[in-house]
Design a protein around this motif. Structure first.
Motif, PDB file in Angstrom:
ATOM      1  N   LEU A  28       3.191   4.023   8.015  1.00 29.31           N
ATOM      2  CA  LEU A  28       2.258   2.896   8.166  1.00 29.31           C
ATOM      3  C   LEU A  28       2.705   1.927   9.267  1.00 29.31           C
ATOM      4  O   LEU A  28       1.875   1.379   9.991  1.00 29.31           O
ATOM      5  CB  LEU A  28       2.110   2.151   6.829  1.00 29.31           C
ATOM      6  N   ILE A  29       4.022   1.738   9.385  1.00 26.21           N
ATOM      7  CA  ILE A  29       4.535   0.882  10.474  1.00 26.21           C
ATOM      8  C   ILE A  29       4.316   1.572  11.825  1.00 26.21           C
ATOM      9  O   ILE A  29       3.831   0.960  12.782  1.00 26.21           O
ATOM     10  CB  ILE A  29       6.038   0.561  10.272  1.00 26.21           C
ATOM     11  N   GLN A  58     -10.618  -0.262   7.690  1.00 26.32           N
ATOM     12  CA  GLN A  58     -11.949  -0.419   8.294  1.00 26.32           C
ATOM     13  C   GLN A  58     -12.875  -1.259   7.423  1.00 26.32           C
ATOM     14  O   GLN A  58     -13.789  -1.912   7.920  1.00 26.32           O
ATOM     15  CB  GLN A  58     -12.567   0.957   8.581  1.00 26.32           C
ATOM     16  N   LEU A  59     -12.615  -1.256   6.116  1.00 29.30           N
ATOM     17  CA  LEU A  59     -13.412  -2.097   5.201  1.00 29.30           C
ATOM     18  C   LEU A  59     -13.024  -3.572   5.310  1.00 29.30           C
ATOM     19  O   LEU A  59     -13.665  -4.430   4.709  1.00 29.30           O
ATOM     20  CB  LEU A  59     -13.181  -1.650   3.752  1.00 29.30           C
ATOM     21  N   GLY A  60     -11.943  -3.843   6.040  1.00 25.64           N
ATOM     22  CA  GLY A  60     -11.514  -5.235   6.209  1.00 25.64           C
ATOM     23  C   GLY A  60     -10.405  -5.649   5.275  1.00 25.64           C
ATOM     24  O   GLY A  60     -10.211  -6.831   4.999  1.00 25.64           O
ATOM     25  N   LEU A  75      -6.722   4.263   6.501  1.00 28.72           N
ATOM     26  CA  LEU A  75      -7.558   3.853   7.630  1.00 28.72           C
ATOM     27  C   LEU A  75      -8.914   3.365   7.138  1.00 28.72           C
ATOM     28  O   LEU A  75      -9.442   2.368   7.635  1.00 28.72           O
ATOM     29  CB  LEU A  75      -7.725   5.040   8.584  1.00 28.72           C
ATOM     30  N   LYS A  76      -9.442   4.054   6.147  1.00 28.40           N
ATOM     31  CA  LYS A  76     -10.740   3.665   5.594  1.00 28.40           C
ATOM     32  C   LYS A  76     -10.671   2.253   4.992  1.00 28.40           C
ATOM     33  O   LYS A  76     -11.570   1.428   5.197  1.00 28.40           O
ATOM     34  CB  LYS A  76     -11.178   4.679   4.532  1.00 28.40           C
ATOM     35  N   PRO A 103       0.813  -1.227   0.000  1.00 25.97           N
ATOM     36  CA  PRO A 103       0.000   0.000   0.000  1.00 25.97           C
ATOM     37  C   PRO A 103       0.843   1.273   0.000  1.00 25.97           C
ATOM     38  O   PRO A 103       0.409   2.313  -0.502  1.00 25.97           O
ATOM     39  CB  PRO A 103      -0.821  -0.101   1.301  1.00 25.97           C
ATOM     40  N   GLU A 104       2.079   1.157   0.504  1.00 26.39           N
ATOM     41  CA  GLU A 104       2.963   2.323   0.569  1.00 26.39           C
ATOM     42  C   GLU A 104       3.432   2.785  -0.803  1.00 26.39           C
ATOM     43  O   GLU A 104       3.938   3.900  -0.948  1.00 26.39           O
ATOM     44  CB  GLU A 104       4.180   2.000   1.457  1.00 26.39           C
ATOM     45  N   ARG A 105       3.248   1.951  -1.824  1.00 22.15           N
ATOM     46  CA  ARG A 105       3.780   2.282  -3.151  1.00 22.15           C
ATOM     47  C   ARG A 105       2.774   2.989  -4.065  1.00 22.15           C
ATOM     48  O   ARG A 105       3.106   3.309  -5.207  1.00 22.15           O
ATOM     49  CB  ARG A 105       4.302   1.013  -3.833  1.00 22.15           C
TER      50      ARG A 105
END
Length: 248
Positions: free
Chosen positions: A199-200, A172-174, A168-169, A154-156
């Motif tokens: 993120l870490i 929250q969606l799983g 975060l969203k 996700p960081e890329r």
């Protein structure tokens, strides 16, 4: 934040017995290993870093790498046939796939013919240029079919670097998050490194992996050092990755 007095830790010292859930070591089916000899070199290099269990994840991309169960299975058999018994006794290899969220993926999701990691964990990725318009809908659909989506690196995705709340969203969606270990260096660029650290620090990362494509990745991983405080946080994610995906 500056860490003037913080001790440095070699990443490889944290990887003993590691389960690598994202790599491109199967021969000749995507932009990773070109043949079995390259595959073997990559496996040896990763073994030297501490990797014990391999879950190769070739790309499944409609326009570039239209891989199927058959092409992945054939490449896997070819690799097994090329490994000597000593190597086979030291490691496990269980192939899966990394799915691009394209039109073809949505069709495959309907038929539920997907190559998962252990259990129902499904590794997904998206274009680095823009996310699918209906990303949230796709994630909900993946979950409704009984899969557990893991978003690769996700960081890329640069379009999220300035809208960090969106991570975060997605959580929250799983959606689970898998960080590339090399993102903790400048390998993919400064912004990726900064986002990876964020993120870490925010404990948004569930799993880590090497995403190895070629020897250069292994060389950089073997030289990668981390500040002690980051290494501690990362060690927890490494532990979670291994306990979730170990097949031994």
């Amino acid at each position: 934040m500056f860490h003037f007095f913080s001790k440095k830790v070699f990443l490889k010292d944290l990887l003993e017995g590691f389960v690598d859930i994202h790599s491109h070591i199967l021969p000749g089916i995507d932009d990773g290993a070109k043949n079995t000899s390259e595959s073997i070199d990559l496996i040896k290099g990763l073994q030297a870093l501490g990797v014990k269990q391999f879950m190769p994840t070739p790309h499944v991309m409609q326009d570039f790498y239209p891989n199927t169960d058959e092409t992945i299975g054939n490449a896997y058999q070819k690799l097994l046939g090329a490994l000597d018994s000593k190597m086979l006794s030291e490691i496990t290899i269980n192939p899966a796939a990394e799915y691009m969220l394209d039109d073809n993926f949505q069709k495959q999701l309907e038929t539920q013919e997907l190559f998962t990691l252990k259990g129902n964990y499904l590794l997904i990725e998206m274009s680095y240029f823009q996310p699918p318009i209906n990303l949230e809908e796709i994630i909900s659909k993946i979950k409704s079919k009984g899969y557990l989506p893991i978003l690769a690196h996700p960081e890329r995705y640069p379009f999220y670097h300035n809208t960090k709340g969106y991570y975060l969203k997605l959580k929250q969606l799983g959606c689970f998050f898998q960080l590339n270990l090399l993102s903790l260096s400048e390998h993919y660029g400064k912004n990726v490194e900064k986002t990876a650290h964020y993120l870490i620090e925010e404990q948004l990362i569930d799993f880590v992996a090497t995403d190895t494509h070629h020897a250069d990745h292994i060389e950089k991983l073997s030289n990668l050092t981390l500040h002690e405080d980051l290494a501690k946080k990362l060690a927890n994610v490494i532990k979670n990755t291994c306990s979730t995906f170990s097949v031994i």
